[in-house]
Design an enzyme around this catalytic site. Structure first.
Site, PDB file in Angstrom:
ATOM      1  CD  GLU B  47       3.799  -4.471   1.233  1.00 24.27           C
ATOM      2  OE1 GLU B  47       3.785  -5.688   1.511  1.00 24.27           O
ATOM      3  OE2 GLU B  47       4.259  -4.022   0.168  1.00 24.27           O
ATOM      4  CG  ASN B  48      -2.686  -4.563   1.651  1.00 28.27           C
ATOM      5  OD1 ASN B  48      -1.915  -5.516   1.732  1.00 28.27           O
ATOM      6  ND2 ASN B  48      -3.933  -4.701   1.244  1.00 28.27           N
TER       7      ASN B  48
END
Lengths: 232, 219
Positions: B47-48
């Site tokens: 998710e980064n």
């Protein structure tokens, strides 16, 4: 429109006590190191910092915490910092925790002129306390408001004199949304090139979102969790 | 015998389907990437801001600009892409990611999950967990059946602050595979050599046990 300033001191001029700053980065990846060093030197205090994380004790936003320059931290995850923990538990530091996707979207909304939006994230948890709940497609959502900042400070890989930015790999993270959400946005870059050098097809952040740009003197790029496999 | 963490990961990997985009949380879930069944292709999202994660880099080849959500150095596979955090959570919230695997401190029989906060202890934050559990269609929890004090983590109702409500579909522990539906845990499989009685004894929540509970096949 030439947005280049010579150094971090000129780039950050105008930041004063009590302001709200957005600071790009995920962990220590893609953080504006040179600007953070400048904030330490300026000694501005009572800052509200909106940033996904709070650095580590001796790097990133942890440096501002060491100097007790931060009044309030708005983040999604803050686990890597002893001084942070000490200040939070003693009540010196106010902390607002926001789900990571909501944080990203609240910054994007702030930059995009959308005052609030509904999201399913956090429904039924303490994040939803005091927030309007509405059903969409049979599912509950909570109302989250936009975030903006007096100054947004972002870090990019390449930038041009017009303020157009290109990020590298996962160092992009929160930087593009924060660039949009700052009343004044400062970009520090590894490479600063004349307008016309970067391919307009490849620009991640158009220069309209950037008011000041400078070339960072040096980038330490510290790795938080070095994880490798052996060479066979 | 109860499974170790790798065994749990291996069993969860059997749930992967060809063509899926998958988000793996920190801890046991990360290990799932080591056991992708032969003949299927999945892509891992972090998710980064990366799709198409590869293995950890060779010593000396780390790139500080390339990490996963656990802040570990990573590599990418051919066909990978990078994007900003808003786009990343658009993938998650918009249900473009087919499977989320994450850890938990507690799971309840109506699918609630608690995994971010223990009252009285330092609160580190929820990171992306609340966004992930609120939106994913398919959530598998990888966890130990009991906590260090020997108390069941498979509960009638969570006691810790929630991360999400009514979202967990399946739980894989060192003892069992359980499905959550209609407000109950359904025992699907047991770890090799683990008895149904042991699972019942270590489960606090309502557990529906069929006449025959097959052993997991981990080969």
């Amino acid at each position: 429109m030439n947005k280049v300033v010579k150094n971090p001191a000129l780039a950050l001029a105008g930041i004063t006590d009590g302001m709200t700053l957005m600071v790009g980065g995920f962990g220590l990846c893609g953080i504006p190191e040179n600007s953070i060093a400048q904030l330490v030197q300026m000694g501005v205090k009572n800052l509200t910092c909106i940033s996904n994380n709070a650095g580590v004790d001796d790097f990133g936003l942890g440096l501002l915490l060491q100097g007790k320059q931060v009044k309030k931290m708005i983040s999604s995850y803050v686990g890597e910092n002893d001084e942070f923990e000490r200040q939070m538990l003693s009540g010196e530091l106010e902390v607002g925790l926001i789900p990571q996707g909501s944080l990203a979207e609240r910054c994007r909304a702030g930059g995009a002129g959308i005052p609030a939006f509904f999201t399913p994230a956090g429904y039924g948890t303490e994040v939803a306390e005091g927030k309007e709940v509405r059903m969409f497609n049979g599912k509950p959502h909570i109302l989250e408001s936009a975030l903006t900042a007096d100054y947004a400070i972002v870090k990019a890989w390449k930038g041009d004199t017009e303020g157009n930015l290109i990020y590298k790999a996962t160092a992009r993270n929160f930087n593009p949304m924060m660039a949009m959400a700052g009343k004044i946005t400062i970009a520090e870059v590894e490479e600063l090139v004349p307008a016309g050098t970067l391919d307009p097809n490849q620009i991640h952040t158009p220069g309209i979102f950037v008011q000041r740009i400078f070339k960072g003197e040096k980038f330490e790029k510290r790795i938080e969790q070095r994880t490798v496999r052996p060479k066979n | 015998m109860a499974l170790d963490k790798n065994g749990i990961a291996k069993r969860i990997a059997q749930e992967l389907q060809d063509g899926w985009y998958v988000n793996l949380g920190i801890g046991i879930p990360t290990l799932v990437a080591n056991y992708i069944p032969e003949g299927i292709e999945v892509e891992f999202q972090s998710e980064n801001g990366v799709l198409g994660m590869g293995p950890f880099p060779f010593d000396g080849e780390e790139d500080p600009d390339l990490i996963n959500a656990g802040k570990q150095t990573i590599t990418t596979r051919d066909g990978a892409s990078f994007f900003d955090s808003a786009t990343s959570f658009a993938m998650i919230r918009g249900q473009h990611v087919q499977l989320t695997v994450l850890g938990a401190m507690e799971v309840s029989q109506n699918g609630d999950i608690a995994n971010w906060k223990i009252p009285g202890k330092m609160v580190k934050g929820m990171g992306g967990a609340m966004d992930l559990v609120a939106s994913a269609e398919n959530i598998i929890v990888a966890m130990m059946h009991r906590n260090k004090a020997g108390e069941s983590k498979i509960l009638k109702a969570c006691t810790l602050p929630l991360t999400g409500v009514g979202c967990v579909k399946k739980v894989v522990t060192e003892l069992a595979v359980m499905e959550i539906k209609e407000g109950k845990f359904y025992l699907l499989e047991r770890a090799p050599g683990v008895s149904v009685e042991e699972i019942i004894a270590k489960t606090e929540g309502d557990l529906v046990v069929p006449d025959i509970v097959p052993e997991m096949n981990l080969n």
